[in-house]
Design a protein around this motif. Structure first.
Motif: not given
Ligand SMILES: [Zn+2]
Length: 130
Positions: A16-21, A2-9
């Motif tokens: 890098f997170c594909h949702a929030c970067g 899970l992304c540490k920032n937005c919890n997206t899988q």
């Molecule tokens: Zn994220």
């Protein structure tokens, strides 16, 4: 993971997170498991009860009883010889052997006294002339 920032899988190996970067690598290093040190077996306290019979300590009364026994004429002397060599208990054997040391010292003192008495007696006989 899970992304540490937005919890997206996100992909486990994504940087890098594909949702929030957000940086996905930060704080995501695989946890290095510490090399497990084999636990030392707890050395149990050895008590008197764990000692085998031939090593077990004698009670103060046993020592006292042995002293009484050894002071008995003839019978005591026989036990003194037996217990000096018997291996059933090392403490009794050692105590018995130490008793010999006392006997030898007393024997030497008595021998010295006897010799001096005889010498003095012989000397007195010479001076008196009979
Ligand atoms: Zn994220």
């Amino acid at each position: 993971m899970l992304c540490k920032n937005c919890n997206t899988q996100i992909e486990d190996n994504a940087r890098f997170c594909h949702a929030c970067g957000a940086d996905a690598t930060a704080d995501n290093q695989p946890v290095v498991t510490p090399v497990s040190v084999p636990e030392q077996p707890v050395r149990s306290q050895i008590t008197v009860d764990d000692l085998p019979e031939h090593l077990s300590p004698l009670s103060p009364w046993s020592y006292f009883g042995l002293q009484i026994l050894y002071s008995i004429p003839i019978v005591g002397f026989i036990f003194l010889i037996i217990f000096s060599f018997k291996k059933s208990n090392i403490n009794r054997r050692n105590f018995t052997r130490s008793y010999w040391c006392g006997l030898i010292i007393i024997g030497i003192i008595l021998a010295v006294i006897l010799i001096f008495t005889l010498l003095l007696g012989a000397g007195a006989k010479l001076t008196r002339g009979y």
